[in-house]
Scaffold this motif. Structure first.
Motif, short mmCIF file in Angstrom:
data_model
loop_
_atom_site.label_atom_id
_atom_site.label_comp_id
_atom_site.label_asym_id
_atom_site.label_seq_id
_atom_site.Cartn_x
_atom_site.Cartn_y
_atom_site.Cartn_z
N ILE A 124 -1.69 10.82 -0.82
CA ILE A 124 -0.25 10.53 -0.77
C ILE A 124 0.60 11.67 -1.32
CG2 ILE A 124 -0.75 8.06 -0.98
CD1 ILE A 124 0.44 8.19 -3.80
N MET A 125 -0.05 12.66 -2.00
CA MET A 125 0.71 13.79 -2.54
C MET A 125 0.55 15.06 -1.71
SD MET A 125 0.46 13.55 -6.67
CE MET A 125 1.86 14.61 -6.84
N LEU A 172 -1.66 20.31 -6.17
CA LEU A 172 -2.28 19.25 -6.96
C LEU A 172 -3.16 18.38 -6.07
CD1 LEU A 172 -2.67 17.73 -9.58
CD2 LEU A 172 -0.60 16.40 -9.06
N SER A 173 -2.73 18.16 -4.84
CA SER A 173 -3.52 17.38 -3.89
C SER A 173 -4.90 17.99 -3.69
CB SER A 173 -2.80 17.27 -2.54
OG SER A 173 -3.58 16.58 -1.61
N GLN A 174 -4.94 19.31 -3.54
CA GLN A 174 -6.22 20.00 -3.36
C GLN A 174 -7.09 19.87 -4.63
OE1 GLN A 174 -5.47 24.07 -2.24
NE2 GLN A 174 -5.15 23.56 -0.08
N THR A 175 -6.46 19.97 -5.78
CA THR A 175 -7.18 19.85 -7.05
C THR A 175 -7.79 18.46 -7.19
OG1 THR A 175 -5.77 21.48 -8.15
CG2 THR A 175 -6.95 19.92 -9.56
N GLU A 211 0.84 -1.19 0.00
CA GLU A 211 0.00 0.00 0.00
C GLU A 211 0.87 1.24 0.00
OE1 GLU A 211 -3.62 2.17 2.49
OE2 GLU A 211 -2.77 0.26 3.20
N VAL A 212 0.64 2.12 -0.98
CA VAL A 212 1.41 3.36 -1.07
C VAL A 212 0.94 4.33 0.01
CG1 VAL A 212 2.05 5.30 -2.53
CG2 VAL A 212 1.72 3.04 -3.55
N ILE A 213 1.88 4.86 0.75
CA ILE A 213 1.57 5.78 1.84
C ILE A 213 1.95 7.21 1.50
CG2 ILE A 213 2.10 6.36 4.26
CD1 ILE A 213 2.57 3.37 4.73
N ASN A 214 3.09 7.35 0.79
CA ASN A 214 3.57 8.71 0.53
C ASN A 214 4.42 8.73 -0.73
OD1 ASN A 214 3.96 11.49 1.26
ND2 ASN A 214 6.04 10.98 1.87
N LEU A 215 4.36 9.85 -1.44
CA LEU A 215 5.18 10.07 -2.63
C LEU A 215 5.88 11.40 -2.48
CD1 LEU A 215 6.03 9.45 -5.60
CD2 LEU A 215 3.95 10.65 -6.32
N LYS A 216 7.18 11.41 -2.69
CA LYS A 216 7.88 12.69 -2.59
C LYS A 216 8.99 12.78 -3.63
CE LYS A 216 11.26 11.54 1.04
NZ LYS A 216 11.73 11.92 2.40
#
Length: 446
Positions: A272-273, A280-283, A235-240
């Motif tokens: 995750i973003m 972009l997360s808000q969008t 499971e993906v938790i975070n992308l940076k």
């Protein structure tokens, strides 16, 4: 913890979009890993078999216009498992005054059908004389109400788009849902005149509506089997963003790569973003998803006196019936139904009925099966009722969606190596997603 080669590509999400992307990378000989949290891939593509009858709880058929689905299926070893839809699909029904009214793709049927009143038919004929509207975005409902009249929208447009998108036509964007019609009005001032004056694109590929012997999921299962060595169930938790590319944190470790292709749903990617790209997360968080309940019912054929064959029927919201529509599965794909049985897929929910998220499934089943039986004139009880609830089934392309597309494109441009795909980017159908994946991989390889 696993560290991937910097030249390797990471794909996030194992729905049809992610699987198709992985497949085209695999064909190109590009190293990749696909990360999917569920043990079963395919996303909302879900097929089950019960006593020789195949249930499809997600898509029930695939409309393959350009041949990409057949190509993918053949490459995955399913050439002999393709089933073409029967001729029954050409006949459809619309409910009006709680009765099924026949529709077939012909001018004669449109002229004689009781789905529309004489007044509504005359109004549709006036379309070439209606002034051209403004070029800015507007809802599908408002756009077509201007062009063909209110009644035609209520009894033709609304049920069709409720069936495809589970959406509210007075919120859905004309430029997203009907781009060619919107362009036709802008260019010619009339949809009818535009149809006569536009050059039809000729294709060497013959369109086909199809399924597979074990249901739609047979396709995703076959692709998954061939790519299994590249799939991680995490499971993906975070992308940076990092200096050398991107870092993907999962519940099992950390992965790095120079290129990340995300085919996760917007609501998952949004989470995750949130640190890496809050704008972009808000969008992404603004993209609405409509819920859907797919209910499979089986009757004994001997208990039903209904000689008609067809694709099924759709219900206009104006009819005040909870049921969105029904697909007559044993009519369009008789090979998938047990002998002596009749199989139907009932649809409920959508943008107009979000209460399916809080109501007990059993109560909804009872209500829609009763409505279905009344519309079909069935007095017998079904031998099987089985449902699957999709809480976030179909993304809604609402008026102004172009701004969301622009934000996603901007983010990709600002973060070289990041690609965003999926049904909210490419379109809600399986063929849309396969085509989008192929085009994305071509861009990656440039």
């Amino acid at each position: 913890m696993s560290n991937l080669n910097k030249k390797e590509i990471i794909i996030l999400g194992g729905g049809i979009s992610g699987l198709a992307t992985a497949w085209y990378l695999h064909k190109a000989g590009i190293s990749f890993k696909l990360i999917e949290k569920e043990e079963e891939t395919g996303g909302v593509i879900s097929s089950q078999k019960a006593k020789e009858t195949v249930f499809d709880f997600g898509p029930n058929s695939l409309r393959d216009h350009d041949g990409f689905i057949r190509e993918l299926a053949e490459e995955a070893g399913l050439k002999d498992d393709i089933i073409q839809i029967s001729e029954a699909f050409k006949t459809r029904f619309i409910v009006r005054n709680r009765e099924l009214q026949r529709l077939t793709p012909s001018v004669k049927t449109l002229a004689t059908t009781e789905v529309l009143s004489v007044k509504a038919k005359v109004r549709m004929l006036a379309e070439p004389f209606i002034p051209k509207g403004e070029t800015e975005d507007e809802s599908v409902g408002a756009f077509l109400e201007r062009r063909i009249g209110k009644e035609a929208v209520e009894y033709l447009v609304d049920p069709v788009f409720s069936g495809i998108y589970a959406g509210d036509i007075f919120k859905m964007s004309k430029y997203e849902i009907l781009p060619k019609l919107a362009e036709t009005e802008n260019k010619f001032g009339s949809l009818v005149m535009g149809m006569f004056r536009s050059k039809r694109e000729k294709s060497e590929i013959k369109p086909m509506i199809l399924t597979f012997k074990k249901g739609i999921q047979q396709l995703t299962n076959a692709v998954t089997e061939k790519l299994s060595a590249h799939i991680l169930n995490e499971e993906v938790i975070n992308l940076k963003k990092i200096r050398s590319g991107f870092e993907v944190k999962t519940d099992a470790g950390t992965h790095q790569a120079s290129t990340v292709i995300t085919c996760l749903p917007a609501y998952t990617l949004c989470s995750i973003m949130s640190e890496f790209n809050p704008e972009l997360s808000q969008t992404l968080g603004k993209i609405d998803y409509a819920p859907m309940l797919s209910t499979q019912v089986i009757f004994n054929k001997k208990d039903i006196e209904f000689p008609e064959s067809g694709f099924g029927f759709l219900v206009p919201r104006k009819e005040n019936i909870r049921l969105l529509g029904a697909i007559w599965k044993s009519s369009i794909f008789p090979e998938l139904t047990s002998e002596g049985k009749l199989h139907y897929t009932l649809m409920a929910g959508g943008a107009h009925d979000r209460s399916i998220l809080s109501s007990p499934v059993e109560k909804i089943e009872e209500a829609i099966v009763q409505e279905f039986s009344e519309l079909m004139g069935i007095s017998a009880n079904p031998t099987v009722i089985k449902s699957k609830l999709w809480t976030k089934a179909i993304p809604q392309f609402q008026v102004g969606y172009g701004r969301i597309r622009n934000e996603i494109t901007k983010s990709e441009q600002e973060n070289q190596g990041l690609y965003v795909g999926g049904n909210y980017r490419w379109g809600v159908s399986v063929p849309d997603c396969v085509k989008g994946a192929k085009e994305l991989v071509n861009d990656v390889l440039l």
